[in-house]
Scaffold this active site. Structure first.
Site, PDB file in Angstrom:
ATOM      1  N   GLY A  14       0.996  -1.535  -0.290  1.00 44.53           N
ATOM      2  CA  GLY A  14       0.132  -0.418   0.115  1.00 44.53           C
ATOM      3  C   GLY A  14       1.058   1.047   0.247  1.00 44.53           C
ATOM      4  O   GLY A  14       0.630   2.443  -0.654  1.00 44.53           O
ATOM      5  N   ASP A  71       7.655   5.821   8.854  1.00 51.26           N
ATOM      6  CA  ASP A  71       7.409   5.319   9.017  1.00 51.26           C
ATOM      7  C   ASP A  71       5.459   5.791   9.710  1.00 51.26           C
ATOM      8  O   ASP A  71       5.843   7.230   9.662  1.00 51.26           O
ATOM      9  CB  ASP A  71       8.557   5.326  10.480  1.00 51.26           C
ATOM     10  CG  ASP A  71       7.804   4.097  11.267  1.00 51.26           C
ATOM     11  OD1 ASP A  71       7.950   2.977  10.958  1.00 51.26           O
ATOM     12  OD2 ASP A  71       7.420   4.354  12.580  1.00 51.26           O
ATOM     13  N   LYS A 178      -6.636  10.732  -1.276  1.00 57.18           N
ATOM     14  CA  LYS A 178      -6.608  11.030  -0.086  1.00 57.18           C
ATOM     15  C   LYS A 178      -5.381  10.897   0.173  1.00 57.18           C
ATOM     16  O   LYS A 178      -5.089  12.008   1.584  1.00 57.18           O
ATOM     17  CB  LYS A 178      -6.191   8.747  -0.238  1.00 57.18           C
ATOM     18  CG  LYS A 178      -5.866   8.779   1.397  1.00 57.18           C
ATOM     19  CD  LYS A 178      -4.918   7.580   1.550  1.00 57.18           C
ATOM     20  CE  LYS A 178      -4.646   7.374   2.513  1.00 57.18           C
ATOM     21  NZ  LYS A 178      -3.991   5.891   2.858  1.00 57.18           N
TER      22      LYS A 178
HETATM   23  P1  IMP Z   1       5.437   0.622   9.331  1.00 55.88           P
HETATM   24  O1  IMP Z   1       5.499   2.036   8.991  1.00 55.88           O
HETATM   25  O2  IMP Z   1       5.902  -0.292   8.362  1.00 55.88           O
HETATM   26  O3  IMP Z   1       5.410   0.041  10.815  1.00 55.88           O
HETATM   27  O4  IMP Z   1       3.542   0.287   9.780  1.00 55.88           O
HETATM   28  C1  IMP Z   1       2.699   1.449   9.704  1.00 55.88           C
HETATM   29  C2  IMP Z   1       1.146   1.017   9.785  1.00 55.88           C
HETATM   30  O5  IMP Z   1       0.401   2.107  10.174  1.00 55.88           O
HETATM   31  C3  IMP Z   1       0.407   0.341   8.425  1.00 55.88           C
HETATM   32  O6  IMP Z   1       1.427  -1.709   8.755  1.00 55.88           O
HETATM   33  C4  IMP Z   1      -0.972   0.239   8.358  1.00 55.88           C
HETATM   34  O7  IMP Z   1      -1.378  -0.599   9.802  1.00 55.88           O
HETATM   35  C5  IMP Z   1      -0.948   1.697   9.266  1.00 55.88           C
HETATM   36  N1  IMP Z   1      -0.671   2.820   8.246  1.00 55.88           N
HETATM   37  C6  IMP Z   1       0.068   3.703   8.364  1.00 55.88           C
HETATM   38  N2  IMP Z   1       0.121   4.729   7.174  1.00 55.88           N
HETATM   39  C7  IMP Z   1      -1.688   3.697   6.834  1.00 55.88           C
HETATM   40  C8  IMP Z   1      -2.715   4.625   5.596  1.00 55.88           C
HETATM   41  O8  IMP Z   1      -2.163   5.363   5.693  1.00 55.88           O
HETATM   42  N3  IMP Z   1      -3.375   3.864   6.015  1.00 55.88           N
HETATM   43  C9  IMP Z   1      -3.891   2.923   7.079  1.00 55.88           C
HETATM   44  N4  IMP Z   1      -2.698   2.800   7.797  1.00 55.88           N
HETATM   45  C10 IMP Z   1      -1.908   2.754   7.736  1.00 55.88           C
END
Ligand code: IMP
Length: 200
Positions: A14, A71, A178
């Site tokens: 994503g 992050d 978005k």
């Molecule tokens: P990390 O930055 O890889 O630790 O992951 C961040 C987590 O936060 C993601 O796996 C999502 O679960 C959540 N997250 C971060 N940005 C978004 C977004 O734009 N939409 C929905 N969930 C998000």
């Protein structure tokens, strides 16, 4: 400094999609860590900035290229800001359908009327030789709804309604809509402004 190629330090489809689309107009080759078989760096930091820096620096060291890491996470007021930096790990088996159910159950158990939440994002760019890092931050405020709505996006998008979103969840918006208001879109907009200065 001229940047022609950037490695995206992420294995999250994503995020890769959103970041690649936003950088597309700037004539930079964007390659993800997945495509290069680079490791998914463990997030041992306690803040978004710490984690973004460590992911960007680690992959810049390994790849010898400019590395961009994001992050991000969802901070829920009634849960004292959790899951925050642990948003990815909060979801059982990294299944966000289950993660959302877990979050909604936890929120319900607080009996709080407060549904306020925000997404935060820190983007770090690491230089391949100096390993110096520059960071950019973005945030979007909104509320959580108790039923999932929409099919787009990823993670917690189906239950997050941004304040500027006309009552729609992020998952009910196109990527373009978005990104105009999202935490990631805002952090990237700042990064792009710096990039345009560097690449002049
Ligand atoms: P990390 O930055 O890889 O630790 O992951 C961040 C987590 O936060 C993601 O796996 C999502 O679960 C959540 N997250 C971060 N940005 C978004 C977004 O734009 N939409 C929905 N969930 C998000």
């Amino acid at each position: 400094m001229t940047i022609k190629k950037i490695i995206l330090a992420s294995h999250n489809k994503g995020k890769i999609k959103e970041i690649s689309e936003l950088l597309q107009p700037y004539r930079i080759e964007v390659v993800s860590a997945v495509e290069l078989n680079l490791p998914d760096v463990e997030e041992t930091g306690t803040t978004f900035e710490e984690n973004a820096r460590l992911k960007a620096v680690e992959l810049a060291k390994i790849s010898g290229e400019f590395c961009l890491a994001d992050d991000s996470g969802l901070c829920v007021d009634a849960l004292g800001g959790r899951p925050g930096v642990y948003s990815a790990r909060y979801a059982p088996e990294r299944d966000f359908d289950k993660g959302i159910d877990k979050l909604l159950a936890e929120l319900k158990a607080t009996h709080s009327e407060n549904k306020n939440a925000h997404f935060s994002c820190v983007i770090a760019l690491a230089h391949p030789h100096t390993l110096n890092c520059q960071t950019f931050e973005g945030r979007v405020d909104g509320i959580l709804v108790d039923e999932k709505r929409g099919e787009n996006g990823f993670g917690y998008d189906p239950i997050f309604v941004p304040n500027e979103g006309n009552h729609r969840t992020f998952a009910e918006m196109s990527n373009e809509e978005k990104s105009k208001i999202s935490h990631r879109g805002r952090a990237l907009a700042q990064f792009i402004r710096s990039l345009q200065e560097w690449n002049k």
